[in-house]
Write an enzyme that holds these catalytic residues in place. Structure first.
Site, mmCIF file in Angstrom:
data_model
loop_
_atom_site.group_PDB
_atom_site.id
_atom_site.type_symbol
_atom_site.label_atom_id
_atom_site.label_comp_id
_atom_site.label_asym_id
_atom_site.label_seq_id
_atom_site.Cartn_x
_atom_site.Cartn_y
_atom_site.Cartn_z
ATOM 1 N N CYS A 155 0.517 -1.378 -0.077
ATOM 2 C CA CYS A 155 -0.123 -0.086 -0.477
ATOM 3 C C CYS A 155 0.630 1.343 0.037
ATOM 4 O O CYS A 155 0.354 1.965 0.125
ATOM 5 C CB CYS A 155 -0.364 -0.134 1.083
ATOM 6 N N ASN A 158 -9.584 -0.348 0.533
ATOM 7 C CA ASN A 158 -7.921 0.149 0.675
ATOM 8 C C ASN A 158 -8.552 -0.632 -0.713
ATOM 9 O O ASN A 158 -8.226 -1.996 -1.355
ATOM 10 C CB ASN A 158 -8.103 -1.478 1.446
ATOM 11 N N HIS A 189 -2.515 6.987 2.816
ATOM 12 C CA HIS A 189 -3.254 5.802 2.135
ATOM 13 C C HIS A 189 -4.763 5.612 2.590
ATOM 14 O O HIS A 189 -4.816 5.282 4.048
ATOM 15 C CB HIS A 189 -2.263 4.322 3.024
HETATM 16 N N1 ACO Z 1 -18.026 -9.066 10.411
HETATM 17 C C1 ACO Z 1 -18.419 -9.807 11.333
HETATM 18 N N2 ACO Z 1 -17.062 -9.820 12.475
HETATM 19 C C2 ACO Z 1 -15.143 -9.933 12.515
HETATM 20 C C3 ACO Z 1 -15.989 -9.237 10.493
HETATM 21 C C4 ACO Z 1 -16.698 -8.722 10.082
HETATM 22 N N3 ACO Z 1 -16.297 -8.349 8.237
HETATM 23 N N4 ACO Z 1 -14.228 -9.122 10.564
HETATM 24 C C5 ACO Z 1 -13.505 -10.231 11.972
HETATM 25 N N5 ACO Z 1 -14.860 -9.811 12.827
HETATM 26 C C6 ACO Z 1 -14.767 -10.130 14.121
HETATM 27 C C7 ACO Z 1 -13.431 -10.569 14.534
HETATM 28 O O1 ACO Z 1 -13.737 -12.359 14.162
HETATM 29 C C8 ACO Z 1 -13.799 -11.050 15.550
HETATM 30 O O2 ACO Z 1 -14.060 -11.349 16.445
HETATM 31 P P1 ACO Z 1 -13.695 -12.221 17.899
HETATM 32 O O3 ACO Z 1 -13.952 -11.180 19.055
HETATM 33 O O4 ACO Z 1 -15.082 -12.752 18.070
HETATM 34 O O5 ACO Z 1 -12.515 -12.907 17.303
HETATM 35 C C9 ACO Z 1 -13.892 -9.140 15.839
HETATM 36 O O6 ACO Z 1 -14.376 -9.177 15.078
HETATM 37 C C10 ACO Z 1 -12.964 -8.596 16.297
HETATM 38 O O7 ACO Z 1 -11.826 -8.318 14.879
HETATM 39 P P2 ACO Z 1 -10.847 -7.549 15.446
HETATM 40 O O8 ACO Z 1 -9.501 -8.006 13.931
HETATM 41 O O9 ACO Z 1 -10.482 -6.858 16.865
HETATM 42 O O10 ACO Z 1 -11.468 -6.104 14.567
HETATM 43 P P3 ACO Z 1 -11.090 -4.966 14.977
HETATM 44 O O11 ACO Z 1 -11.852 -3.279 14.940
HETATM 45 O O12 ACO Z 1 -9.349 -4.452 14.769
HETATM 46 O O13 ACO Z 1 -10.906 -4.350 13.645
HETATM 47 C C11 ACO Z 1 -9.756 -4.032 11.537
HETATM 48 C C12 ACO Z 1 -11.075 -5.205 12.345
HETATM 49 C C13 ACO Z 1 -10.473 -3.321 10.329
HETATM 50 C C14 ACO Z 1 -8.963 -4.630 9.582
HETATM 51 C C15 ACO Z 1 -9.063 -3.213 11.303
HETATM 52 O O14 ACO Z 1 -8.061 -4.293 12.794
HETATM 53 C C16 ACO Z 1 -8.001 -2.655 10.689
HETATM 54 O O15 ACO Z 1 -7.964 -1.737 10.049
HETATM 55 N N6 ACO Z 1 -6.701 -3.285 9.874
HETATM 56 C C17 ACO Z 1 -5.309 -2.093 9.732
HETATM 57 C C18 ACO Z 1 -6.013 -2.745 8.118
HETATM 58 C C19 ACO Z 1 -4.182 -2.056 7.345
HETATM 59 O O16 ACO Z 1 -4.800 -0.553 7.011
HETATM 60 N N7 ACO Z 1 -4.109 -2.343 6.330
HETATM 61 C C20 ACO Z 1 -3.603 -1.602 5.820
HETATM 62 C C21 ACO Z 1 -2.392 -2.085 4.867
HETATM 63 S S1 ACO Z 1 -3.243 -2.613 3.781
HETATM 64 C C22 ACO Z 1 -1.704 -3.613 2.481
HETATM 65 O O17 ACO Z 1 -0.456 -2.791 2.513
HETATM 66 C C23 ACO Z 1 -2.420 -4.207 1.051
#
Ligand code: ACO
Length: 317
Positions: free
Chosen positions: A102, A273, A243
């Site tokens: 990214c 993204n 980004h």
């Molecule tokens: N729908 C419903 N529930 C979900 C989903 C979904 N789509 N995805 C995950 N959950 C659940 C998980 O299983 C977890 O459940 P559990 O507690 O029973 O295990 C719960 O939701 C919480 O999951 P978390 O991972 O803690 O959720 P978080 O609030 O951290 O959000 C996210 C996840 C959106 C992925 C966040 O961590 C994020 O944005 N991370 C950064 C991503 C990013 O910036 N990427 C950039 C680089 S990408 C590149 O370089 C190609």
């Protein structure tokens, strides 16, 4: 971006998720997805054509093509070579791809800028293009709600002026970041295979929490460092174009560096993204929305797999 849209409502029918969860955690409402036989080069060619037209130039004026992508159609030829062959560029054009996930567009600008500054070339076409949908596991709710497809491009010209690209910076932490965001290629280690439970092995897996913390910390640091290096103050900066990973990350950056949210450009809601395409797509959206004017200081900043990061400070010409 390709015309086909996948809304959160459609995703609700594919995996165990909800519009409420996706919007509250990411700010994404919909993403664009390429058809099965549309590849990264197809999107890159369209973006390149538009950028060259907008610059009132023709392909034979371009001396260098750099494409940032992690979803190239083929290992070889590169997407840059496919773009070169499609649009009638000169045979002397240097063309290559780079992969910094990214952060790719920021890295690509940094590289092209060096060629222009040292006088080797006078014009460069820099493209960020991705079809993330092709490396997405559409059964993995942790990742399939996040990504989208698209391409954006800019033409850079060497000029003896006080404006344009003022500073660039880039870095990488392969030691800490190497396992937090992966898409296997020729090599699939046992550890990577295990993460994918024997489904398509060449799909993205991410430790979202880890990447989230990195993204907030490193993009904030990149913004403040590049401003300091230029002898500017945060108040001098009209717009920060980060980004577009996730709206919560962008809000956390605003909070951390203590700027009003309006200084940060948000474009993730309808694109998701798009990895290396996200910064040029956001830049184009900001220009179209009349958010950038002559002599404005703007910052492009990114973070991606690797973990890689970088920033570009521009005085808009
Ligand atoms: N729908 C419903 N529930 C979900 C989903 C979904 N789509 N995805 C995950 N959950 C659940 C998980 O299983 C977890 O459940 P559990 O507690 O029973 O295990 C719960 O939701 C919480 O999951 P978390 O991972 O803690 O959720 P978080 O609030 O951290 O959000 C996210 C996840 C959106 C992925 C966040 O961590 C994020 O944005 N991370 C950064 C991503 C990013 O910036 N990427 C950039 C680089 S990408 C590149 O370089 C190609």
């Amino acid at each position: 971006m390709p015309p086909r849209i996948i809304t959160n409502a459609e995703l609700e029918t594919m995996v165990d998720t909800s519009d409420e969860w996706i919007v509250s955690r990411t700010g994404v409402h919909e993403r664009h997805v390429a058809d099965a036989m549309v590849f990264t080069s197809d999107l890159a060619i369209e973006a390149a054509r538009n950028a060259i037209e907008n610059a009132s130039m023709s392909p034979e004026d371009i001396e260098l093509i750099v494409v940032a992508t992690l979803t190239a159609d083929m290992h070889t030829p590169s997407v840059a070579c496919i773009v070169q062959s499609a649009l009638g560029f000169s045979k002397n054009t240097m063309a290559f791809d780079i992969n910094a996930a990214c952060s790719g567009f920021i890295y690509a600008i940094t590289i092209a800028n060096q060629f222009l500054q040292n006088g080797v070339y006078k014009t460069a076409l820099v493209i960020g293009a991705e079809t993330m949908s092709k490396v997405t596991d559409w059964e993995d709710r942790n990742t399939c709600v996040l990504f989208g497809d698209g391409a954006g491009a800019v033409v850079l010209k060497a000029a003896e002026t006080e404006d344009g690209i003022l500073l660039t910076s880039a870095g990488c932490d392969g030691i800490a970041g190497i396992k937090s965001l992966t898409i296997p290629g020729l090599k699939v280690s046992d550890e990577e295979a295990k993460k994918r439970e024997n489904r398509n092995l060449c799909t993205i897996r991410m430790d979202g929490g880890e990447v989230f913390k990195y993204a907030v910390r490193m993009m904030s640091e990149q913004i403040t460092t590049i401003i300091e290096k230029a002898g500017l103050k945060l108040e001098d900066v009209k717009l920060i174009i980060p980004h577009q990973a996730n709206a919560r990350i962008l809000e956390a950056i605003a909070h951390r560096i203590q700027v009003d949210k309006s200084v940060i450009f948000f474009n993730v809601s309808h694109s998701g993204n798009t990895s290396a395409a996200s910064v040029p797509l956001a830049l184009q959206a900001a220009v179209q929305a009349d958010r950038i004017h002559k002599d404005d200081y703007i910052i492009l900043v990114g973070l991606g797999g690797g973990i890689t990061w970088g920033a570009v400070l521009i005085k808009w010409a």
